[in-house]
Design an enzyme around this catalytic site. Structure first.
Site, PDB file in Angstrom:
ATOM      1  N   ARG A 188      76.541  25.582  25.453  1.00  0.00           N
ATOM      2  CA  ARG A 188      75.457  25.469  24.738  1.00  0.00           C
ATOM      3  C   ARG A 188      74.209  25.036  25.195  1.00  0.00           C
ATOM      4  NH1 ARG A 188      76.589  20.579  22.839  1.00  0.00           N
ATOM      5  NH2 ARG A 188      78.325  20.407  23.257  1.00  0.00           N
TER       6      ARG A 188
ATOM      7  N   TYR B 259      77.277  33.239  22.972  1.00  0.00           N
ATOM      8  CA  TYR B 259      78.272  32.211  23.494  1.00  0.00           C
ATOM      9  C   TYR B 259      78.957  30.751  21.967  1.00  0.00           C
ATOM     10  CZ  TYR B 259      80.512  27.638  24.678  1.00  0.00           C
ATOM     11  OH  TYR B 259      81.357  26.203  25.354  1.00  0.00           O
TER      12      TYR B 259
ATOM     13  N   LYS C 123      79.717  24.508  15.507  1.00  0.00           N
ATOM     14  CA  LYS C 123      79.001  23.600  15.417  1.00  0.00           C
ATOM     15  C   LYS C 123      77.551  23.986  14.540  1.00  0.00           C
ATOM     16  CE  LYS C 123      81.319  22.083  18.609  1.00  0.00           C
ATOM     17  NZ  LYS C 123      81.532  20.035  19.144  1.00  0.00           N
TER      18      LYS C 123
ATOM     19  N   HIS D 276      82.429  15.095  14.895  1.00  0.00           N
ATOM     20  CA  HIS D 276      82.720  15.788  16.081  1.00  0.00           C
ATOM     21  C   HIS D 276      83.900  15.124  16.623  1.00  0.00           C
ATOM     22  CE1 HIS D 276      82.106  17.616  20.100  1.00  0.00           C
ATOM     23  NE2 HIS D 276      82.871  17.935  19.372  1.00  0.00           N
TER      24      HIS D 276
ATOM     25  N   SER E   8      81.991  16.952  24.176  1.00  0.00           N
ATOM     26  CA  SER E   8      82.541  18.049  24.540  1.00  0.00           C
ATOM     27  C   SER E   8      82.772  17.826  25.670  1.00  0.00           C
ATOM     28  CB  SER E   8      81.586  18.889  24.399  1.00  0.00           C
ATOM     29  OG  SER E   8      80.648  19.484  22.713  1.00  0.00           O
ATOM     30  N   ALA E   9      84.412  18.454  26.491  1.00  0.00           N
ATOM     31  CA  ALA E   9      85.166  18.125  26.997  1.00  0.00           C
ATOM     32  C   ALA E   9      84.968  17.366  28.262  1.00  0.00           C
ATOM     33  CB  ALA E   9      83.871  18.997  28.516  1.00  0.00           C
ATOM     34  N   CYS E  10      85.676  15.763  26.837  1.00  0.00           N
ATOM     35  CA  CYS E  10      85.594  14.249  26.832  1.00  0.00           C
ATOM     36  C   CYS E  10      87.334  14.063  26.495  1.00  0.00           C
ATOM     37  CB  CYS E  10      84.993  13.676  26.562  1.00  0.00           C
ATOM     38  SG  CYS E  10      83.351  14.000  27.868  1.00  0.00           S
ATOM     39  N   GLY E  11      87.710  15.316  26.237  1.00  0.00           N
ATOM     40  CA  GLY E  11      89.631  14.922  26.182  1.00  0.00           C
ATOM     41  C   GLY E  11      89.619  14.720  24.708  1.00  0.00           C
TER      42      GLY E  11
ATOM     43  N   THR F  61      90.868  17.949  22.456  1.00  0.00           N
ATOM     44  CA  THR F  61      91.586  18.852  22.262  1.00  0.00           C
ATOM     45  C   THR F  61      92.566  18.376  23.474  1.00  0.00           C
ATOM     46  OG1 THR F  61      90.383  20.551  22.464  1.00  0.00           O
ATOM     47  CG2 THR F  61      92.354  21.252  22.512  1.00  0.00           C
TER      48      THR F  61
ATOM     49  N   ASP G 114      88.877  19.133  16.550  1.00  0.00           N
ATOM     50  CA  ASP G 114      87.173  18.825  17.188  1.00  0.00           C
ATOM     51  C   ASP G 114      85.993  18.142  16.028  1.00  0.00           C
ATOM     52  OD1 ASP G 114      85.146  19.989  19.721  1.00  0.00           O
ATOM     53  OD2 ASP G 114      84.393  21.446  18.148  1.00  0.00           O
TER      54      ASP G 114
ATOM     55  N   ARG H 273      86.956  28.990  28.045  1.00  0.00           N
ATOM     56  CA  ARG H 273      87.385  28.475  27.124  1.00  0.00           C
ATOM     57  C   ARG H 273      88.714  29.404  26.597  1.00  0.00           C
ATOM     58  NH1 ARG H 273      85.409  24.042  24.303  1.00  0.00           N
ATOM     59  NH2 ARG H 273      83.833  23.409  25.393  1.00  0.00           N
TER      60      ARG H 273
ATOM     61  N   GLY I 188      99.556  12.582  28.551  1.00  0.00           N
ATOM     62  CA  GLY I 188     100.588  11.940  27.367  1.00  0.00           C
ATOM     63  C   GLY I 188     100.702  10.644  27.621  1.00  0.00           C
ATOM     64  N   ASP I 189     100.236   9.921  29.136  1.00  0.00           N
ATOM     65  CA  ASP I 189     100.963   8.630  28.644  1.00  0.00           C
ATOM     66  C   ASP I 189      99.574   7.860  28.467  1.00  0.00           C
ATOM     67  OD1 ASP I 189     102.760   8.076  30.837  1.00  0.00           O
ATOM     68  OD2 ASP I 189     101.354   8.934  32.381  1.00  0.00           O
ATOM     69  N   ASN I 190      98.471   8.850  26.765  1.00  0.00           N
ATOM     70  CA  ASN I 190      97.309   7.794  26.152  1.00  0.00           C
ATOM     71  C   ASN I 190      98.228   7.850  25.087  1.00  0.00           C
ATOM     72  OD1 ASN I 190      95.710   8.161  28.136  1.00  0.00           O
ATOM     73  ND2 ASN I 190      94.599  10.652  27.417  1.00  0.00           N
TER      74      ASN I 190
HETATM   75  P1  GDP Z   1      87.395  18.000  25.093  1.00  0.00           P
HETATM   76  O1  GDP Z   1      86.059  19.691  24.813  1.00  0.00           O
HETATM   77  O2  GDP Z   1      86.707  17.207  24.202  1.00  0.00           O
HETATM   78  O3  GDP Z   1      88.528  18.812  23.115  1.00  0.00           O
HETATM   79  O4  GDP Z   1      88.312  18.584  26.622  1.00  0.00           O
HETATM   80  P2  GDP Z   1      89.232  18.586  26.475  1.00  0.00           P
HETATM   81  O5  GDP Z   1      90.761  17.846  25.525  1.00  0.00           O
HETATM   82  O6  GDP Z   1      89.353  20.581  26.222  1.00  0.00           O
HETATM   83  O7  GDP Z   1      88.889  18.259  27.701  1.00  0.00           O
HETATM   84  C1  GDP Z   1      88.276  18.363  28.359  1.00  0.00           C
HETATM   85  C2  GDP Z   1      89.055  17.999  30.141  1.00  0.00           C
HETATM   86  O8  GDP Z   1      88.773  16.571  30.289  1.00  0.00           O
HETATM   87  C3  GDP Z   1      89.949  18.772  30.315  1.00  0.00           C
HETATM   88  O9  GDP Z   1      89.508  19.656  32.071  1.00  0.00           O
HETATM   89  C4  GDP Z   1      91.418  18.102  30.595  1.00  0.00           C
HETATM   90  O10 GDP Z   1      92.172  18.158  31.412  1.00  0.00           O
HETATM   91  C5  GDP Z   1      90.148  16.874  30.572  1.00  0.00           C
HETATM   92  N1  GDP Z   1      91.192  15.456  30.376  1.00  0.00           N
HETATM   93  C6  GDP Z   1      91.990  15.991  28.883  1.00  0.00           C
HETATM   94  N2  GDP Z   1      92.777  14.861  28.478  1.00  0.00           N
HETATM   95  C7  GDP Z   1      91.871  13.751  29.935  1.00  0.00           C
HETATM   96  C8  GDP Z   1      92.654  12.627  30.794  1.00  0.00           C
HETATM   97  O11 GDP Z   1      93.247  11.793  29.993  1.00  0.00           O
HETATM   98  N3  GDP Z   1      92.395  11.875  31.836  1.00  0.00           N
HETATM   99  C9  GDP Z   1      91.276  12.446  32.548  1.00  0.00           C
HETATM  100  N4  GDP Z   1      91.335  12.491  33.637  1.00  0.00           N
HETATM  101  N5  GDP Z   1      91.851  13.848  32.093  1.00  0.00           N
HETATM  102  C10 GDP Z   1      91.680  14.534  30.514  1.00  0.00           C
HETATM  103  P1  PGA Z   2      84.732  20.931  22.125  1.00  0.00           P
HETATM  104  O1  PGA Z   2      84.199  22.059  21.074  1.00  0.00           O
HETATM  105  O2  PGA Z   2      84.311  19.393  22.026  1.00  0.00           O
HETATM  106  O3  PGA Z   2      86.284  21.059  22.658  1.00  0.00           O
HETATM  107  O4  PGA Z   2      83.898  21.177  24.058  1.00  0.00           O
HETATM  108  C1  PGA Z   2      83.157  22.939  22.278  1.00  0.00           C
HETATM  109  C2  PGA Z   2      81.634  21.531  22.196  1.00  0.00           C
HETATM  110  O5  PGA Z   2      81.365  21.009  22.320  1.00  0.00           O
HETATM  111  O6  PGA Z   2      80.961  22.902  22.782  1.00  0.00           O
HETATM  112 MN    MN Z   3      82.921  20.241  20.292  1.00  0.00          MN
HETATM  113 MN    MN Z   4      88.319  20.772  22.304  1.00  0.00          MN
END
Ligand code: GDP
Ligand code: PGA
Ligand code: MN
Ligand code: MN
Length: 607
Positions: free
Chosen positions: A77, A218, A227, A247, A269-272, A274, A294, A387, A514-516
């Site tokens: 993005r 993209y 989004k 979100h 985004s990319a913080c867990g 999914t 999401d 992705r 999984g431990d979450n």
């Molecule tokens: P989303 O973009 O918020 O959906 O995030 P994702 O679930 O796709 O995760 C983004 C990245 O964070 C990936 O590389 C995951 O492997 C990593 N990640 C997700 N959950 C955890 C977690 O509980 N611990 C750690 N260390 N990494 C995580």
């Molecule tokens: P994400 O979705 O939150 O799964 O990373 C795409 C984005 O927010 O760009």
């Molecule tokens: Mn997102």
């Molecule tokens: Mn995601």
């Protein structure tokens, strides 16, 4: 070019007019109305393979799946090219880029003029959320990208069914979403594998409820139902109509006693998100089901409970880090096939690979840039924001309510982010207003999901910083107002989580994934009044033994657990000026209440 209305598969007057208007402006070679069928998807895929844009994966590895590599400068993005064009600049607020809507329309109209030369214009009708919902939420994307058309079929309810529903009982409103890759082909000009333009615009007209996107292919910039519509435009609708467009993932959790809870979670985004949405609990007896990964739209039901619906139909997931040990359910989902992979690496036998998929790296790959790769290359084989795009229905963890327009009652909301220090594993806020304060001050290290520097801590209110379609101060006010928008509101409890705290030597302190489930169990324990917590200046934090560590006692010994849960007064005192700076930036529309909350936090830290 004008639309032959006798050939168009709809009588929707406003839609026909808009399609005609766009065709006259963009001058495509042809117009194609997407029906969303499998046959159509297969045909578009075959055309893209023939054109050299897509590679069909080995049927034995990933059935009916395609690989795409984008232009190396079109991988995420583009927040600096994203605009909220409200009539008044103040309504876009201090966190969004703003341009005068008339000026922006004039600029873009010139860019769109003739921009579809040599291309097919796809008309992509879609519905966000179930089509049989009480009040279905329609959109139509016009795009000159077949990749977009194919992806929209996975990510939304797309094609004939929503198009027909759009004229049931009269013409229904839809959000027009105009997209072009901005790469016209003049006669004789050869196409490139991933057409796009160095000049990019991702533009929203909140008052018109319209989206204009130019120059990028993209996902987040081009799949406009996601989004642009379901967050930026929908957040404006939600403010006007008294609901929340967020979100957030939606998770259904069943405790060993058989009690069902629904949890929504907002992480940047990319913080867990999914991963949590597809969690495989390691704690025995717990069951988790996926309802959304999401986006959540949350409205009050008659009794005053917030009910969440996921408007999407598929997952657009971060590939790196997704593997059998971290997210086995995502692996099962994509291994069924019917998926699109973008900017991952390819194996020599026609499959895909990315960092974290397997513990051992393959000996040889073709990296996302198309170059031969070996573990000795010293580069990442897959782009960090590569992705997978895959149908929700394929998830083995899919919850039965995923397609229910009424949604599910949310019992708890989690805010979170990626913080190496300061923020404990989980904190319970004391009430809704305190939850709003914690959400509004949330911070996270930036990731590869957006262009720009990675790893920089920034404030990201409710994980919505890049997605709030209006003034962020008004947005926080809207959150504060929610309980007053229903006479009998039962607000969910709000928690603040951080899976990403690190030790001094840079290792994650908490095993995560999984431990979450252990943290979720504590949260449910708090809802039921059974889990132990200690009061700290920032909220209620688990006591040392309150989180079940059965089976991970060695990995997470008492000292580590204490470190994960620590609320360090000095670290938090260092946050105060950052929060102050953030509030100052938000300006006069930030609710005063937040300033007094900050004073309270300061006082609590000094006590
Ligand atoms: P989303 O973009 O918020 O959906 O995030 P994702 O679930 O796709 O995760 C983004 C990245 O964070 C990936 O590389 C995951 O492997 C990593 N990640 C997700 N959950 C955890 C977690 O509980 N611990 C750690 N260390 N990494 C995580
Ligand atoms: P994400 O979705 O939150 O799964 O990373 C795409 C984005 O927010 O760009
Ligand atoms: Mn997102
Ligand atoms: Mn995601």
């Amino acid at each position: 070019m004008s639309v032959d209305t006798t050939q168009a598969p709809t009588t929707h007057k406003a839609l026909l007019e808009w399609v005609s208007e766009v065709a006259a402006l963009t001058e495509p070679d042809s117009i194609y109305w997407c029906d969303g069928s499998q046959e159509e998807y297969d045909r578009l895929g075959a055309e893209l393979v023939a054109a050299g844009t897509a590679i069909r994966l080995n049927e034995d590895k990933k059935k009916n799946s395609y690989y795409f590599a984008s232009d190396p400068d079109d991988v995420a993005r583009v927040e600096d090219r994203t605009f909220i064009c409200s009539q008044n600049e103040a309504d876009a607020g201090p966190t969004n880029n703003w341009r005068d809507p008339a000026e922006m329309k004039a600029t873009l109209t010139e860019l769109y003029r003739g921009c579809m030369h040599g291309r097919t214009m796809y008309v992509i009708p879609f519905c966000m959320g179930p089509i049989d919902a009480e009040d279905p939420t329609f959109g139509v994307e016009i795009s000159d990208s077949a990749y977009v058309a194919m992806s929209m079929r996975i990510m939304t309810r797309m094609g004939k069914a929503p198009l027909e529903a759009m004229t049931k009982g009269g013409d229904r409103a839809f959000v027009p979403c105009l997209h072009s890759v901005g790469y016209p082909l003049e006669p004789g000009q050869a196409d490139v594998a991933w057409p796009c333009n160095t000049e990019k615009y991702i533009v929203h007209f909140p008052e018109d409820r319209a989206i204009w996107s130019y120059g990028s292919g993209y996902g987040g910039n081009a799949l406009l139902g996601k989004k642009c519509y379901s967050l930026r435009i929908a957040s404006v609708m939600a403010r006007d109509e008294g609901w929340l467009a967020e979100h957030m993932l939606i998770l259904k959790l069943t405790s060993p006693a058989g009690k069902v809870y629904h949890i929504a979670g907002a992480f940047p985004s990319a913080c867990g998100k999914t991963n949590l949405a597809m969690i495989e609990p390691t704690l025995p007896g717990w069951k988790a089901e996926t309802l959304g990964d999401d986006i959540a739209w949350m409205r009050f039901d008659e009794e005053g409970y917030l009910r969440a619906v996921n408007p999407e139909n598929g997952f657009f997931g971060v590939a790196p880090g997704t593997g059998e040990s971290s997210n086995p359910n995502a692996m099962k989902t994509i291994n069924i096939g019917n998926s699109i992979f973008t900017n991952v690496a390819r194996t020599l036998d026609g499959d895909v690979w990315w960092e974290g998929m397997t513990d051992e790296k393959p000996a040889e790959l073709i990296d996302w840039k198309g170059n031969p790769w070996t573990p000795a290359s010293g580069t990442k084989a897959a782009h960090p924001n590569s992705r997978f795009t895959t149908p929700m229905e394929q998830a083995p963890t899919l919850g039965a309510e995923w397609n229910d327009g009424k949604g599910v009652r949310i019992d708890a909301i989690l805010f979170g982010g990626r913080r190496a220090t300061t923020v404990p594993l989980v904190t319970e806020t004391s009430d809704w207003a305190h939850g709003v304060f914690m959400g509004a001050t949330c911070s996270s290290e930036t990731t590869a999901a957006a262009t720009g520097a990675v790893g920089v801590v920034r404030r990201d209110p409710m994980a919505m910083l890049p997605f709030i379609g209006y003034n962020a101060g008004d947005y926080i006010q809207h959150w504060l107002d929610m309980p007053s928008l229903h006479e009998n509101a039962h607000m969910p409890k709000v928690f603040y989580v951080n899976w990403f705290r690190k030790s001094a030597d840079g290792k994650f302190l908490w095993p995560g994934f999984g431990d979450n489930s252990r943290v979720l169990a504590w949260i449910v324990g708090r809802l039921e009044g059974t889990a132990d917590a200690a009061r700290t200046p920032i909220g209620y934090v688990p006591t040392l033994d309150a989180i079940d560590r059965t089976g991970i006692e060695d990995e997470v010994d008492d000292a580590t657990m204490a470190e994960v849960l620590k609320v360090d007064t000095e670290e938090w005192q260092r946050e105060l000026p950052l929060i102050k700076e953030w509030f100052t930036k938000l300006g006069e529309r930030l609710p005063q209440q937040l300033w007094s909350d900050l004073d309270q936090l300061k006082a609590a830290l000094e006590a």
